[in-house]
Design a protein around this motif. Structure first.
Motif, PDB file in Angstrom:
ATOM      1  N   PRO A  87       0.576  -1.512   0.439  1.00 55.71           N
ATOM      2  CA  PRO A  87       0.464  -0.103  -0.088  1.00 55.71           C
ATOM      3  C   PRO A  87       1.070   1.218   0.267  1.00 55.71           C
ATOM      4  O   PRO A  87       0.662   2.280  -0.893  1.00 55.71           O
ATOM      5  N   ARG A  88       1.824   1.297   0.895  1.00 52.96           N
ATOM      6  CA  ARG A  88       2.696   2.737   0.831  1.00 52.96           C
ATOM      7  C   ARG A  88       3.322   2.648  -0.101  1.00 52.96           C
ATOM      8  O   ARG A  88       2.857   3.860  -1.082  1.00 52.96           O
ATOM      9  N   VAL A 123      -5.332   4.347  -0.848  1.00 58.83           N
ATOM     10  CA  VAL A 123      -5.188   5.330   0.020  1.00 58.83           C
ATOM     11  C   VAL A 123      -6.080   4.326   1.319  1.00 58.83           C
ATOM     12  O   VAL A 123      -5.374   3.486   2.424  1.00 58.83           O
ATOM     13  N   GLY A 124      -7.284   3.941   1.703  1.00 56.96           N
ATOM     14  CA  GLY A 124      -8.089   3.091   2.775  1.00 56.96           C
ATOM     15  C   GLY A 124      -6.983   1.303   2.074  1.00 56.96           C
ATOM     16  O   GLY A 124      -6.858   1.392   3.783  1.00 56.96           O
ATOM     17  N   ALA A 125      -5.619   1.008   1.853  1.00 56.90           N
ATOM     18  CA  ALA A 125      -5.597  -0.562   1.378  1.00 56.90           C
ATOM     19  C   ALA A 125      -4.051  -0.024   2.524  1.00 56.90           C
ATOM     20  O   ALA A 125      -3.689  -0.788   3.401  1.00 56.90           O
ATOM     21  N   LEU A 126      -4.079   1.485   3.041  1.00 54.62           N
ATOM     22  CA  LEU A 126      -3.106   2.077   3.486  1.00 54.62           C
ATOM     23  C   LEU A 126      -3.627   1.965   5.065  1.00 54.62           C
ATOM     24  O   LEU A 126      -2.568   2.015   6.139  1.00 54.62           O
ATOM     25  N   HIS A 179      -7.828  11.230   3.772  1.00 56.35           N
ATOM     26  CA  HIS A 179      -6.361  11.204   3.356  1.00 56.35           C
ATOM     27  C   HIS A 179      -6.235  11.002   1.914  1.00 56.35           C
ATOM     28  O   HIS A 179      -5.483  11.807   1.305  1.00 56.35           O
ATOM     29  N   VAL A 180      -7.216  11.094   1.227  1.00 56.06           N
ATOM     30  CA  VAL A 180      -7.773  11.075  -0.046  1.00 56.06           C
ATOM     31  C   VAL A 180      -7.618  12.818  -0.664  1.00 56.06           C
ATOM     32  O   VAL A 180      -7.032  12.804  -1.117  1.00 56.06           O
ATOM     33  N   VAL A 181      -8.706  13.199   0.095  1.00 56.34           N
ATOM     34  CA  VAL A 181      -8.325  15.154  -0.261  1.00 56.34           C
ATOM     35  C   VAL A 181      -6.521  15.393   0.553  1.00 56.34           C
ATOM     36  O   VAL A 181      -6.688  16.247  -0.778  1.00 56.34           O
ATOM     37  N   ALA A 182      -6.474  14.827   0.915  1.00 57.76           N
ATOM     38  CA  ALA A 182      -5.160  15.645   1.515  1.00 57.76           C
ATOM     39  C   ALA A 182      -4.326  15.530   0.489  1.00 57.76           C
ATOM     40  O   ALA A 182      -3.743  16.395   0.045  1.00 57.76           O
ATOM     41  N   LEU A 183      -4.435  14.185   0.175  1.00 56.92           N
ATOM     42  CA  LEU A 183      -3.267  13.333  -1.392  1.00 56.92           C
ATOM     43  C   LEU A 183      -2.950  14.411  -2.288  1.00 56.92           C
ATOM     44  O   LEU A 183      -2.576  14.833  -3.232  1.00 56.92           O
ATOM     45  N   TRP A 184      -4.696  14.279  -2.918  1.00 53.20           N
ATOM     46  CA  TRP A 184      -5.329  14.827  -4.187  1.00 53.20           C
ATOM     47  C   TRP A 184      -4.820  16.205  -4.149  1.00 53.20           C
ATOM     48  O   TRP A 184      -4.431  16.966  -5.148  1.00 53.20           O
ATOM     49  N   THR A 185      -4.820  17.018  -2.637  1.00 56.17           N
ATOM     50  CA  THR A 185      -4.488  18.779  -2.758  1.00 56.17           C
ATOM     51  C   THR A 185      -2.906  18.338  -2.913  1.00 56.17           C
ATOM     52  O   THR A 185      -2.497  19.402  -3.428  1.00 56.17           O
ATOM     53  N   ILE A 214       1.989  12.858   4.770  1.00 54.35           N
ATOM     54  CA  ILE A 214       0.391  12.254   4.191  1.00 54.35           C
ATOM     55  C   ILE A 214       0.279  10.645   4.662  1.00 54.35           C
ATOM     56  O   ILE A 214      -0.459   9.984   5.616  1.00 54.35           O
ATOM     57  N   LEU A 215       1.500  10.396   4.044  1.00 56.96           N
ATOM     58  CA  LEU A 215       1.203   8.530   4.292  1.00 56.96           C
ATOM     59  C   LEU A 215       1.559   8.061   5.256  1.00 56.96           C
ATOM     60  O   LEU A 215       0.467   7.173   5.743  1.00 56.96           O
ATOM     61  N   ASP A 216       2.777   8.995   6.462  1.00 56.57           N
ATOM     62  CA  ASP A 216       2.324   8.721   7.300  1.00 56.57           C
ATOM     63  C   ASP A 216       1.544   8.873   8.361  1.00 56.57           C
ATOM     64  O   ASP A 216       1.166   7.770   9.449  1.00 56.57           O
ATOM     65  N   HIS A 217       0.700  10.008   8.311  1.00 56.03           N
ATOM     66  CA  HIS A 217      -0.597  10.275   9.023  1.00 56.03           C
ATOM     67  C   HIS A 217      -1.444   8.710   8.707  1.00 56.03           C
ATOM     68  O   HIS A 217      -2.100   8.584   9.343  1.00 56.03           O
ATOM     69  N   ALA A 218      -1.696   8.404   7.671  1.00 59.20           N
ATOM     70  CA  ALA A 218      -2.489   7.759   6.703  1.00 59.20           C
ATOM     71  C   ALA A 218      -2.483   6.361   7.628  1.00 59.20           C
ATOM     72  O   ALA A 218      -3.111   5.492   7.998  1.00 59.20           O
TER      73      ALA A 218
END
Length: 195
Positions: free
Chosen positions: A79-80, A132-135, A144-150, A180-184
């Protein structure tokens, strides 16, 4: 004008896509498109009732193409790593397909387009949501998707506008992506921790 081979919606879309990718929205006029297809402009309106309808179709194609690139990049990764590869594919698509990317996420100057508000755009959203959900362990991890897309859209827009200058973004995109990935990932650990 010689009688053309059977004119199809797909053929119109393919030629329009080539013209659009080469010159953007300004390069997509119905009369020159018809000439390239070897038909009269009126023939196009049997397939697309307006230029706006054709642009909406191209917006769906752009969303599908970006989704394919993301899925291809993520395939076979944990996932990551899949999300890191996704970020690279997203930015590469925005860089190498600037007109298609603009059709998706930049408001048109002359025409209000649905961009991602199409079935293909929703499928793209769901693809990112799944990755993102897989992570994070949350199949509906909108935050997290909004954060990533932003982050990705902001980076693509800044690059397109030439705001990074000669040095480029340096490690800023990687820093933001890792945050973002660390937070997710941490949210996923907390979610899966024994009570």
């Amino acid at each position: 004008m010689p009688y053309p081979s059977k004119l199809t919606t797909e053929r119109i879309e393919d030629v329009a896509w080539e013209r659009f990718q080469a010159g953007g929205e300004e390069a997509l006029s119905m009369r020159p498109l018809a000439e390239e297809l070897g038909v009269r402009a009126g023939s196009l309106y049997r397939h697309f009732d307006s230029r706006a309808a054709l642009l909406r179709r191209l917006a769906q194609r752009a969303a599908r193409d970006l989704q394919v690139e993301i899925l291809r990049a993520a395939e076979g990764h944990e996932p990551r790593n899949a999300l890191q590869a996704t970020a690279g594919a997203y930015l590469h698509y925005a860089r190498t397909n600037p007109h298609a990317y603009a059709l998706l996420l930049v408001p048109g100057e002359t025409l209000a387009l649905p961009g991602l508000k199409t079935d293909a755009g929703k499928a793209l959203w769901l693809t990112l949501l799944g990755l993102v959900g897989a992570l994070s362990g949350d199949p509906d991890d909108t935050d997290h998707v909004v954060a990533l897309w932003t982050l990705l859209h902001g980076a693509a827009s800044l690059e397109r506008a030439g705001m990074y200058g000669a040095s480029g973004p340096r490690g800023g995109i990687t820093l933001g992506l890792n945050a973002i990935l660390d937070h997710a990932q941490e949210a996923g650990r907390r979610r899966n921790a024994p009570s």
